[in-house]
Enzyme design. Structure first.
Site, short mmCIF file in Angstrom:
data_model
loop_
_atom_site.label_atom_id
_atom_site.label_comp_id
_atom_site.label_asym_id
_atom_site.label_seq_id
_atom_site.Cartn_x
_atom_site.Cartn_y
_atom_site.Cartn_z
N GLU A 43 -3.03 15.70 -14.89
CA GLU A 43 -1.69 16.27 -15.00
C GLU A 43 -0.60 15.19 -14.84
O GLU A 43 0.50 15.47 -14.39
CB GLU A 43 -1.46 17.39 -13.97
CG GLU A 43 -2.50 18.48 -13.96
CD GLU A 43 -2.56 19.28 -15.25
OE1 GLU A 43 -1.76 19.02 -16.15
OE2 GLU A 43 -3.42 20.16 -15.36
N THR A 51 -12.13 19.68 -20.23
CA THR A 51 -12.92 20.42 -19.26
C THR A 51 -13.09 21.86 -19.70
O THR A 51 -12.13 22.48 -20.19
CB THR A 51 -12.25 20.38 -17.87
OG1 THR A 51 -12.17 19.01 -17.45
CG2 THR A 51 -13.02 21.18 -16.84
#
Length: 385
Positions: free
Chosen positions: A364, A155
């Site tokens: 994550e 990203t």
């Protein structure tokens, strides 16, 4: 629990971040997210003026020198308006643990000003949860390295000021697969990809405001290493406690947005001649939503307090990430349900909270990975039993 945590200084920080989020971020999110527009540069500049990119950076480098507690407070407020903006602030202050003294002097002041923001190139098609299974390789070339391979889920690769790329510089050792990975720093111009790197934006269902890329490295040159050669995996894992608490704060912000918007909606929406908020079924939904948000926030405050006191716990970081992200998925789904058909349109933010909350259970480290970390800490690793 919350009263001693929210000191006078932290309440002031919270009020400042909340005012900015509701006045500056939310209107932009409501306008741009439905059409997949990108976070405007003007908004980034306002965030930099408030010091949001340097919350965790020491004052000697131009940052605010605050702790993870203040960071989480600000992240929650920004995520309540737009999760992507709450994610953007991490690009100036996370995953810098491997910097040496010279790199800290050169880069941290610019990061604190929002002028040197990162994109993290770690994951690959076969290295997602199994992140040690990297195949992207780097070979020496003069005073630098040439990187070849594929990266996924990068990203902000175009909008960032540098890529942090993880590639193998030594053959994989089946017994110690995390060894031999090196972290490279690749400065670049905003709005472009580095020379030798091409990319395709991922067609994602949420997390709009910036692009997420699949990248191809074809002999791309890198001259700078972060940390020691062959020990990049330690850098990648080093800030995960912070990253997971950051995601927990984003999840709580999303859930709070769904809750607050639902409270407003049931007072305004009239059916059968009266506001739908008089119906016990909806009142109980909102009660459950509020209780879940408060419980996740209390756990986050507890974990932040421990980290700031020098007592980090990867297990607790995994717990709060798991609890908050799965809570956010439930609460935002209920918020959409309360909005009925209107919630399934882009005319209301309810669907945005729902889509973005779904992602918090994945990135994550997925919820399944968090459960494995927690259970291994409590029971010992199953593969070593």
């Amino acid at each position: 629990m919350t009263e001693p945590f929210l000191t006078e200084d932290r309440l002031a920080i919270q009020a400042m971040a909340r005012d900015f989020a509701m006045k500056e971020v939310l209107p932009v999110a409501n306008e741009l997210d439905p059409r997949h527009g990108e976070i405007p540069m003007a908004l980034r500049e306002k965030m930099a003026e408030l010091g949001f990119f340097g919350i965790l950076i020491p004052e000697e480098y131009g940052g605010l020198g605050l702790g993870l507690s203040e960071y989480a407070i600000i992240v929650e407020e920004l995520a309540r308006a737009w999760m992507s903006v709450a994610g953007l602030i991490a690009r100036g202050q996370q995953f810098t643990a491997g910097f040496d003294a010279d790199q800290r002097d050169r880069y941290l002041p610019a990061m604190a000003r929002g002028e040197f923001l990162s994109a993290f190139a770690l994951s690959e098609a076969e290295a997602g949860s199994d992140v040690a299974n990297l195949s992207c390789r780097a070979v020496p070339d003069g005073e630098g390295w040439r990187i070849t391979g594929q990266k996924m889920w990068c990203t902000f690769a175009d909008g960032s000021d540098y890529l942090q790329v993880f590639a193998r510089t030594e053959p994989a050792d089946p017994a110690h697969r995390s060894r031999g990975v090196t972290c490279f720093l690749m400065p670049k111009q905003r709005g472009t990809l580095p020379e030798g790197v091409t990319g395709t934006p991922v067609r994602k269902i949420g997390y709009h405001g910036w692009k997420t890329w699949e990248l191809a490295f074809d002999g791309a040159y890198a001259s700078e290493i972060v940390g020691e050669p062959g020990k990049g995996f330690r850098i990648a894992m080093g800030d995960l406690d912070t990253a997971r608490i950051h995601t927990a704060a984003r999840a709580i912000g999303l859930a709070r947005g769904a809750l607050e918007d639902s409270i407003a909606y049931v007072g305004e929406r009239v059916q059968f001649g009266r506001p739908i908020g008089v119906n016990q079924g909806l009142r109980f939904k909102i009660a459950d939503m509020a209780a879940q948000v408060e419980a996740a926030r209390a756990l986050m405050y507890q974990v932040c307090t421990a980290v700031d006191a020098g007592q980090p716990s990867p297990t607790q970081a995994s717990m709060v990430k798991l609890v908050a992200s799965e809570m956010a998925e439930r609460v935002t789904s209920e918020g959409l349900q309360i909005h009925g058909g209107a919630g399934y349109t882009t005319d209301f933010p309810a669907e945005r909270y729902w889509r973005d909350a779904r992602l918090t259970t994945i990135f994550e480290g997925t919820s399944e990975i968090q459960r494995r970390i927690i259970s291994d800490a409590l029971l010992g690793r199953a593969d070593r039993a």
